[in-house]
Design a protein around this motif. Structure first.
Motif, PDB file in Angstrom:
ATOM      1  N   THR A   1      -8.421  -3.585  -1.277  1.00 52.20           N
ATOM      2  CA  THR A   1      -9.334  -2.467  -1.126  1.00 52.20           C
ATOM      3  C   THR A   1      -8.901  -1.350  -2.070  1.00 52.20           C
ATOM      4  O   THR A   1      -7.749  -1.284  -2.488  1.00 52.20           O
ATOM      5  CB  THR A   1      -9.356  -1.941   0.324  1.00 52.20           C
ATOM      6  OG1 THR A   1      -7.993  -1.766   0.790  1.00 52.20           O
ATOM      7  CG2 THR A   1     -10.059  -2.917   1.251  1.00 52.20           C
TER       8      THR A   1
ATOM      9  N   SER B   1       0.859  -1.181   0.000  1.00 51.46           N
ATOM     10  CA  SER B   1       0.000   0.000   0.000  1.00 51.46           C
ATOM     11  C   SER B   1       0.899   1.236   0.000  1.00 51.46           C
ATOM     12  O   SER B   1       2.100   1.147  -0.262  1.00 51.46           O
ATOM     13  CB  SER B   1      -0.914  -0.006   1.233  1.00 51.46           C
ATOM     14  OG  SER B   1      -1.852   1.063   1.176  1.00 51.46           O
TER      15      SER B   1
ATOM     16  N   ASN C   1     -11.803   7.521   9.724  1.00 50.17           N
ATOM     17  CA  ASN C   1     -10.359   7.319   9.860  1.00 50.17           C
ATOM     18  C   ASN C   1      -9.980   7.411  11.330  1.00 50.17           C
ATOM     19  O   ASN C   1      -9.768   8.491  11.869  1.00 50.17           O
ATOM     20  CB  ASN C   1      -9.585   8.360   9.056  1.00 50.17           C
ATOM     21  CG  ASN C   1      -8.096   8.035   8.992  1.00 50.17           C
ATOM     22  OD1 ASN C   1      -7.646   7.041   9.538  1.00 50.17           O
ATOM     23  ND2 ASN C   1      -7.336   8.880   8.321  1.00 50.17           N
TER      24      ASN C   1
ATOM     25  N   GLU D   1      -4.833  -0.266  14.413  1.00 52.16           N
ATOM     26  CA  GLU D   1      -4.258  -1.185  13.424  1.00 52.16           C
ATOM     27  C   GLU D   1      -3.503  -2.303  14.134  1.00 52.16           C
ATOM     28  O   GLU D   1      -3.581  -2.448  15.354  1.00 52.16           O
ATOM     29  CB  GLU D   1      -3.322  -0.437  12.473  1.00 52.16           C
ATOM     30  CG  GLU D   1      -2.159   0.267  13.132  1.00 52.16           C
ATOM     31  CD  GLU D   1      -1.389   1.173  12.175  1.00 52.16           C
ATOM     32  OE1 GLU D   1      -1.863   1.386  11.035  1.00 52.16           O
ATOM     33  OE2 GLU D   1      -0.312   1.665  12.571  1.00 52.16           O
TER      34      GLU D   1
ATOM     35  N   TYR E   1     -12.932   0.157   4.636  1.00 48.61           N
ATOM     36  CA  TYR E   1     -11.953  -0.559   5.452  1.00 48.61           C
ATOM     37  C   TYR E   1     -10.669  -0.673   4.637  1.00 48.61           C
ATOM     38  O   TYR E   1     -10.636  -0.276   3.468  1.00 48.61           O
ATOM     39  CB  TYR E   1     -12.473  -1.932   5.891  1.00 48.61           C
ATOM     40  CG  TYR E   1     -12.857  -2.855   4.760  1.00 48.61           C
ATOM     41  CD1 TYR E   1     -11.946  -3.770   4.245  1.00 48.61           C
ATOM     42  CD2 TYR E   1     -14.136  -2.816   4.210  1.00 48.61           C
ATOM     43  CE1 TYR E   1     -12.295  -4.624   3.206  1.00 48.61           C
ATOM     44  CE2 TYR E   1     -14.497  -3.661   3.168  1.00 48.61           C
ATOM     45  CZ  TYR E   1     -13.568  -4.554   2.676  1.00 48.61           C
ATOM     46  OH  TYR E   1     -13.921  -5.392   1.643  1.00 48.61           O
ATOM     47  N   ASN E   2      -9.600  -1.202   5.259  1.00 51.35           N
ATOM     48  CA  ASN E   2      -8.283  -1.169   4.623  1.00 51.35           C
ATOM     49  C   ASN E   2      -7.605  -2.532   4.720  1.00 51.35           C
ATOM     50  O   ASN E   2      -7.478  -3.095   5.821  1.00 51.35           O
ATOM     51  CB  ASN E   2      -7.411  -0.105   5.299  1.00 51.35           C
ATOM     52  CG  ASN E   2      -6.310   0.413   4.410  1.00 51.35           C
ATOM     53  OD1 ASN E   2      -6.165  -0.022   3.278  1.00 51.35           O
ATOM     54  ND2 ASN E   2      -5.524   1.346   4.917  1.00 51.35           N
TER      55      ASN E   2
ATOM     56  N   ASP F   1     -12.956   2.879  -0.105  1.00 55.49           N
ATOM     57  CA  ASP F   1     -13.560   1.735   0.592  1.00 55.49           C
ATOM     58  C   ASP F   1     -13.607   2.001   2.093  1.00 55.49           C
ATOM     59  O   ASP F   1     -12.753   2.707   2.640  1.00 55.49           O
ATOM     60  CB  ASP F   1     -12.762   0.464   0.319  1.00 55.49           C
ATOM     61  CG  ASP F   1     -13.066  -0.139  -1.043  1.00 55.49           C
ATOM     62  OD1 ASP F   1     -14.005   0.354  -1.702  1.00 55.49           O
ATOM     63  OD2 ASP F   1     -12.371  -1.080  -1.448  1.00 55.49           O
TER      64      ASP F   1
ATOM     65  N   PHE G   1      -8.949   3.153   8.617  1.00 61.81           N
ATOM     66  CA  PHE G   1     -10.254   3.244   7.986  1.00 61.81           C
ATOM     67  C   PHE G   1     -11.144   2.046   8.319  1.00 61.81           C
ATOM     68  O   PHE G   1     -10.889   0.928   7.880  1.00 61.81           O
ATOM     69  CB  PHE G   1     -10.075   3.332   6.467  1.00 61.81           C
ATOM     70  CG  PHE G   1      -9.154   4.430   6.038  1.00 61.81           C
ATOM     71  CD1 PHE G   1      -9.640   5.702   5.787  1.00 61.81           C
ATOM     72  CD2 PHE G   1      -7.798   4.183   5.888  1.00 61.81           C
ATOM     73  CE1 PHE G   1      -8.779   6.716   5.382  1.00 61.81           C
ATOM     74  CE2 PHE G   1      -6.934   5.191   5.473  1.00 61.81           C
ATOM     75  CZ  PHE G   1      -7.430   6.469   5.232  1.00 61.81           C
TER      76      PHE G   1
ATOM     77  N   SER H   1      -3.478   5.690   2.488  1.00 56.29           N
ATOM     78  CA  SER H   1      -4.329   5.234   1.396  1.00 56.29           C
ATOM     79  C   SER H   1      -5.107   3.985   1.777  1.00 56.29           C
ATOM     80  O   SER H   1      -4.640   3.160   2.563  1.00 56.29           O
ATOM     81  CB  SER H   1      -3.469   4.933   0.169  1.00 56.29           C
ATOM     82  OG  SER H   1      -4.241   4.362  -0.873  1.00 56.29           O
ATOM     83  N   THR H   2      -6.295   3.824   1.189  1.00 58.28           N
ATOM     84  CA  THR H   2      -7.018   2.557   1.303  1.00 58.28           C
ATOM     85  C   THR H   2      -6.868   1.713   0.044  1.00 58.28           C
ATOM     86  O   THR H   2      -7.503   0.656  -0.066  1.00 58.28           O
ATOM     87  CB  THR H   2      -8.521   2.785   1.585  1.00 58.28           C
ATOM     88  OG1 THR H   2      -9.073   3.629   0.565  1.00 58.28           O
ATOM     89  CG2 THR H   2      -8.735   3.427   2.940  1.00 58.28           C
TER      90      THR H   2
ATOM     91  N   SER I   1      -5.041  -0.808  -1.155  1.00 61.32           N
ATOM     92  CA  SER I   1      -4.138  -1.737  -0.475  1.00 61.32           C
ATOM     93  C   SER I   1      -4.477  -3.168  -0.866  1.00 61.32           C
ATOM     94  O   SER I   1      -5.600  -3.462  -1.292  1.00 61.32           O
ATOM     95  CB  SER I   1      -4.265  -1.598   1.048  1.00 61.32           C
ATOM     96  OG  SER I   1      -4.175  -0.255   1.459  1.00 61.32           O
TER      97      SER I   1
ATOM     98  N   GLU J   1      -9.423   3.074  -3.121  1.00 62.62           N
ATOM     99  CA  GLU J   1      -9.677   4.373  -2.518  1.00 62.62           C
ATOM    100  C   GLU J   1     -11.182   4.559  -2.306  1.00 62.62           C
ATOM    101  O   GLU J   1     -11.984   4.282  -3.201  1.00 62.62           O
ATOM    102  CB  GLU J   1      -9.138   5.494  -3.400  1.00 62.62           C
ATOM    103  CG  GLU J   1      -7.622   5.535  -3.495  1.00 62.62           C
ATOM    104  CD  GLU J   1      -6.945   5.941  -2.194  1.00 62.62           C
ATOM    105  OE1 GLU J   1      -7.635   6.218  -1.192  1.00 62.62           O
ATOM    106  OE2 GLU J   1      -5.698   5.963  -2.166  1.00 62.62           O
TER     107      GLU J   1
END
Length: 368
Positions: free
Chosen positions: A165, A130, A226, A230, A171-172, A169, A194, A134-135, A137, A167
């Motif tokens: 995923t 990723s 956001n 994680e 979730y990530n 979305d 996210f 950014s999402t 990923s 941009e």
């Protein structure tokens, strides 16, 4: 936490945050409280700086291996964890899989984790590609029948994308952690910022299950798009004799912020891998709950060092890494005021026990 109880190990070593089929027993977080022993005069492990987001340690043949963020996935190995000597090995992918460039502008992988799958007879490595913030990923899968580059059968095979995923979305697809239940079902927990932490089923081939496609939401720091959470890890285990699962997550920002990292580790408990996970106060982790397991900043008596932003933990059960004690928790952190010319990114390893309520508690550290 009990500052006076800690001893430090500087080691980039993580039995990354989940259970494995490797070894004689499944990694189970089922710990018992016991008195603290006296600190010894060990030196700890050396020569492992500048790396982060390490995988679990896993044994292949007569050697131990672990992997970390960077390049085509960095590798370290040793023939004896208690020796204090860890060696650099080749990247998993000196030549990058083609799909990486679609997600990573610098063609680099993050946060690998690895398990051994008994039925297929292969090691399965999950990792992500990723870019910051950014999402867009992807979580990838690679397999190998051995981890030793000296073995003639050594060859990593790219199995492609497990989940991705784009941009926008909610979730990530970052920070993967495969986990096997006592019933031998495989899941993958993942997520970064996210949408929080998610869980999906894996199929026999290690990819996303072709028919059991539900996705479960496990944890958020805050109910917004956001939110800084994680590096999740799930372990089957017991609490006061009851079977269930522990969920660990990182709140805050990571070691890219160096001494300003705000990482801390929070935890919760559930009797169902799909949740809900609750903290000691009974607050659902999806509603901002989470009991502090490791605070953001802590000074250790043994070497008079201060560690900031501990995170990306791994639980090690039944492996006597110091030759004596079997249960450990590992993590990455930033060393406050590192020696001149040295990177502050380090890894630590502490004894794992339980508190009076049966919850995990990090204690004395490894010394060789």
């Amino acid at each position: 936490m009990k500052t006076s109880l800690f001893v430090f190990l500087s080691v980039c070593a993580v039995f990354s945050a989940c259970n494995s089929e490797a070894g004689p027993a499944q990694t189970m977080l089922s710990v018992n409280a016991e008195p603290t022993s006296e600190m010894s005069e060990g030196t700890g492990l050396v020569g492992l700086t500048g790396l982060n987001d390490a995988s679990r340690i896993i044994k292949s043949g007569d050697k131990y291996f672990w992997y970390s963020t960077g390049g085509g996935i960095r590798m370290r190995w040793t023939a004896s964890p208690e020796s204090g000597v860890w060696n650099s090995g080749p990247d998993v992918f000196p030549t990058r899989p083609a799909f990486w460039a679609d997600y990573s502008p610098i063609n680099m992988a993050w946060a690998p984790d690895i398990v051994y799958h008994v039925i297929s007879g292969e090691y399965r490595m999950y990792y992500c590609v990723s870019s910051l913030g950014s999402t867009k990923s992807a979580i990838g899968l690679a397999t190998n029948t051995t981890l030793d580059p000296a073995d003639p059968d050594y060859a990593w095979v790219d199995k492609g994308i497990v989940i991705s995923t784009e941009e926008g979305d909610p979730y990530n697809a970052l920070d993967p952690c495969p986990v096997r239940t006592p019933e031998n079902s495989w899941f993958l927990c993942f997520g970064s910022h996210f949408g929080g932490i998610k869980l999906i089923r894996l199929g026999p081939d290690g990819k996303r299950h072709p028919t059991l496609t539900n996705m479960w939401s496990l944890a958020r720091k805050e109910p917004k798009a956001n939110s800084a959470i994680e590096a999740a890890a799930i372990y089957p285990g017991t609490k006061n004799g009851t079977a269930g699962f522990w969920l660990f997550v990182n709140w805050g920002t990571g070691l890219g912020h160096e001494e300003n990292a705000t990482y801390e580790v929070r935890m919760g408990w559930s009797t169902d891998i799909r949740g809900p996970y609750v903290d000691k106060n009974g607050t659902n982790m999806y509603n901002g709950g989470g009991t502090v397991f490791m605070p953001n900043k802590q000074t250790f008596i043994w070497d008079n060092s201060t560690r900031i932003g501990r995170g990306h933990i791994g639980i090690i059960k039944g492996e006597k890494l110091d030759g004596t004690h079997p249960d450990w928790v590992s993590y990455s952190y930033w060393l406050e005021n590192p020696p001149s010319g040295e990177n502050g990114k380090r890894f630590g390893l502490q004894r794992l026990k339980a508190d009076a309520d049966g919850w995990p508690d990090d204690r004395i550290l490894f010394q060789n």
